[in-house]
Design an enzyme around this catalytic site. Sequence first.
Site, PDB file in Angstrom:
ATOM      1  N   GLY A  56      -3.192   7.278  -7.390  1.00 36.37           N
ATOM      2  CA  GLY A  56      -3.065   6.081  -6.558  1.00 36.37           C
ATOM      3  C   GLY A  56      -3.525   4.853  -7.293  1.00 36.37           C
TER       4      GLY A  56
ATOM      5  CB  ALA B 215      -5.493  -5.429  -5.111  1.00 36.34           C
TER       6      ALA B 215
ATOM      7  N   GLY C 138      -7.919  -1.415  -8.567  1.00 39.15           N
ATOM      8  CA  GLY C 138      -7.998  -0.422  -9.630  1.00 39.15           C
ATOM      9  C   GLY C 138      -7.077   0.763  -9.435  1.00 39.15           C
TER      10      GLY C 138
ATOM     11  CG  ASP D  90      -8.483  -4.840   4.127  1.00 39.57           C
ATOM     12  OD1 ASP D  90      -7.664  -5.426   4.882  1.00 39.57           O
ATOM     13  OD2 ASP D  90      -8.208  -4.496   2.972  1.00 39.57           O
TER      14      ASP D  90
END
Length: 500
Positions: free
Chosen positions: A31, A34, A36, A157
């Site tokens: 995966g 943004a 890493g 978030d």
Amino acid sequence: MFKPISDLVKSLHKDSQELLTNRYKIGNLVGKGAMGQVYKAFDINNNDTVVAIKFLSQALLDSKMRDRFQKEAKISALLGEQSDHIVRVKDYGVDDSQVPFYVMEYLEGYDLDQLVKKKPLSFPKFLSLTRQICLGLECAHNGILVNNELAPIIHRDIKPSNIFLAKDEKGGHFVKILDFGIAQIHNPDESLTQKSFMGTPEYCSPEQMAEDELKATSDIYSLGVLMYQMLTQQTPIKAEAHNFQSWYKAHNEFPPKKLPTYLELPKDLDDLIMSCLHKSPARRPQNIREILKVIIPLDREYNSDGGMNQTSKEASSALLPINTVYRQSFWPQNKPQKKIVFPNLVEAQEGAFSSLWSMLESDEVLHFQPKSTFCFTHFMFQATPHPMILWVNLLYNRTYEPKWLPCYLDLKTDIGAQISTNLISQKKYHILLFELGHPSGYKQKLTVNVASEKLKQLQNFLLKASSWQGEGQPEGSKIILKKQFESVKKTILAAVARAK
């Protein structure tokens, strides 16, 4: 000159003899985002256990982003020890090229975004996943210890791609909340006013868009957007364009769409979701427990096991007031009817409560009535060879012989960590005293408030336990704690007698 992560990974591939920090063999990329990239890896110090390693993107290698990345690792490590519904971080380090990384548990599955894009969730699935998301989020809002004070964590978030659905043993989904990269720690000594906007505009609360002070109610707004989307595949508010200004206007001015009537939702759930979306934080549910009071009974109704542990289910077949739950409780069939003490965690309308259950002789039970009994609470901790708490309770009444009620909390077990965390959040617990030979109901119930310094101790113990690595040897720590306890009993008893 930094070595590109792609070159680093090739040199540390599982077929290579090189290891990351002499411990991890790197596998394939699983995966990226943004901040890493995440790789599958193998921990050779732990029988080649599969783990996931997240590297900070080399495009972000400045001091500010390094600090943020390290903060994300620390928050996840601490919270992951307190809740099964937050991804667990096990290690943090810097590679030979000075690229920071942290090591997480490896999860098989996919994120909620992938599931919702296929179709709206069934009502039972919605309830099960929402309950688990709430439990993880509640743990974050309860906070971690900062400068000896509990500091709530605001995620900032909450969205489908940050909710991971791991496969459980029954073929269902087990929720893990991901990505605390922009989480905000509510340090009691600092304002929670944001220095700059961070978040995903589609899911942000009006106050988050305005860069105002944030509380748990901001995450609850995001959760409201998420719940609406889980049921409908759409978000309740649409912006005129996909830019910051348009989303700011939408969240501050546009009313959320009503939930479709074809869903035939129970009214209290419909009202709950819409209240989460209120523009004013004061008119939303003020904490996650208010949401769980609606979700848990529905989850029990539509999902037979409801995800609750057996002890909690026996103690509370429905969300009743805590005193009613206790009155309907019996001594567990899986516990011997002897003079023992054990901890329990019970769900009720007011929330989850920790309790100590004990069987005593009939005359002892009569001696310790609530109005005439003082309970002294003491926590002892042993980090090695296994993180363990000895939870000591002394029942004291000047007229009668005092009674010690000690029990162990293993911080590497779910129940031990959950009870410790619950004691911190509730700041009190109950002691239920049963008569020997009479398991049908308790005879005395004592309510004990935990002093603030004891709560700080507990949080410190959880922090130390989160960094522990090794082979489980709980009996070793129990032996050490028992010896320590015997050595301080007289001192504790003398201090209590002087005070009372």
